[in-house]
Design an enzyme around this catalytic site. Structure first.
Site, PDB file in Angstrom:
ATOM      1  N   PRO A  79       0.796  -1.213   0.000  1.00 44.90           N
ATOM      2  CA  PRO A  79       0.000   0.000   0.000  1.00 44.90           C
ATOM      3  C   PRO A  79       0.827   1.261   0.000  1.00 44.90           C
ATOM      4  O   PRO A  79       1.893   1.331   0.606  1.00 44.90           O
ATOM      5  CB  PRO A  79      -0.769  -0.102   1.299  1.00 44.90           C
ATOM      6  CG  PRO A  79       0.051  -0.954   2.182  1.00 44.90           C
ATOM      7  CD  PRO A  79       1.123  -1.586   1.381  1.00 44.90           C
ATOM      8  N   GLU A  80       0.304   2.265  -0.670  1.00 50.37           N
ATOM      9  CA  GLU A  80       0.866   3.603  -0.626  1.00 50.37           C
ATOM     10  C   GLU A  80      -0.125   4.485   0.148  1.00 50.37           C
ATOM     11  O   GLU A  80      -1.064   3.971   0.760  1.00 50.37           O
ATOM     12  CB  GLU A  80       1.099   4.128  -2.044  1.00 50.37           C
ATOM     13  CG  GLU A  80       1.967   3.179  -2.879  1.00 50.37           C
ATOM     14  CD  GLU A  80       2.223   3.671  -4.294  1.00 50.37           C
ATOM     15  OE1 GLU A  80       2.281   4.891  -4.493  1.00 50.37           O
ATOM     16  OE2 GLU A  80       2.354   2.835  -5.194  1.00 50.37           O
TER      17      GLU A  80
END
Length: 277
Positions: free
Chosen positions: A2-3
């Site tokens: 995830p960012e």
DNA sequence: AAGCACACCTGCTAGC
DNA sequence: TGCTAGCAGGTGTGCT
């Protein structure tokens, strides 16, 4: 995995289900999940505490506990936090479980075991996790001015893509959104950060804010392997709006010529050689 | 000192 | 069908 947009989506879910809940029990089974301290210390610091807030610092999730300590999670590439009934089926690679006082459970699942958890007194963060305190501006909550961005870009001599990936410059941008930002700003990701023109910096400024806001709105991106899901196991939808990421050989939305894949900073990078200069 | 390569893991998929 | 090389959303470390 995830960012910023994905971590922010998880944070918003955690706010709903965690704030006001007491952690009745904590169990860590993963041998690599807690690396910055003894596993027993993490359990001791969390059991019996109540969560008062959930914050995000770059890609770190920070749960404030009523003891004054913080419980910190980083999902790295493949980590997931999942919330559901304590008697629900256990997913493979479940490395930590937090039993809540409402019969639900928070679980940390992470096949590649890059992700981590730690629980500390915030006063000890500089010693335990210094990089967490050295992050740049947050594009969602702390966008900088154009002159400030220009100054920060001039401070390094590195490809723009690498500059965007460095958490000390911008907090929360990763491999997908750095490419999408460069595409919207129409700048070559290999362009050196200290050589951008004024118009390019203006476009970059707009692109950072616009891409991150739109991706948060879409609840993040879920790729083919569906690794990223929110707390309830739901996928994001921003992958439907990718301009370049993962689109090697497919037509650029601007000029119709094929999107090109190159390796920059040991990561796949996608861009349009004609539209991005 | 800044910039860069690599290590850390498991799982999935494309290609033979 | 079965094997395997290559690739995956990140970052800490150690080298030049």
């Amino acid at each position: 995995m995830p960012e910023l947009p994905e971590v922010e989506t998880v944070r918003r879910g955690l706010l709903e289900v965690l704030v006001g809940r007491r952690i009745d029990d904590t169990r860590v089974t993963g041998t690599r999940t807690v690396r910055r301290q003894d596993r027993a210390e993490l359990m001791a610091r969390t059991i019996g505490t109540t969560v008062t807030d959930v914050r995000r610092i770059a890609k770190y999730l920070v749960a404030d506990l009523d003891s004054g300590d913080v419980l910190v999670a980083h999902l790295r590439m493949s980590g997931q936090l999942l919330h559901g009934p304590a008697d629900g089926p256990l997913a493979p690679h479940t490395h930590a479980r937090f039993w809540l006082d409402d019969g639900n459970e928070l679980r940390f699942v992470d096949p590649r075991t890059f992700g981590e958890l730690f629980a500390v007194d915030p006063a000890d963060l500089p010693a335990v996790a210094p990089t967490l305190l050295e992050v740049g501006f947050d594009p969602l909550t702390g966008m900088v001015t154009v002159p400030a961005l220009a100054a920060a870009l001039a401070r390094r001599r590195t490809p723009l893509k690498v500059w965007l990936l460095d958490q000390r410059n911008v907090a929360g941008v990763g491999n997908i959104y750095s490419d999408e930002i460069c595409a919207l700003a129409r700048i070559d990701p290999l362009r050196r950060s200290d050589t951008l023109t004024r118009p390019q910096i203006k476009r970059l400024h707009e692109a950072i804010g616009a891409i991150i806001a739109a991706a948060v709105e879409a609840r993040g991106s879920s790729l083919r392997d569906a690794q990223y899901v929110d707390l309830m196991g739901q996928s994001g939808s921003y992958q439907e709006r990718f301009r370049v990421y993962g689109r090697e050989g497919l037509p650029c939305h601007g000029c119709g010529r094929p999107v090109v894949r190159r390796v920059i900073a040991q990561r796949s990078s996608y861009s349009c050689p004609r539209c991005q200069r």
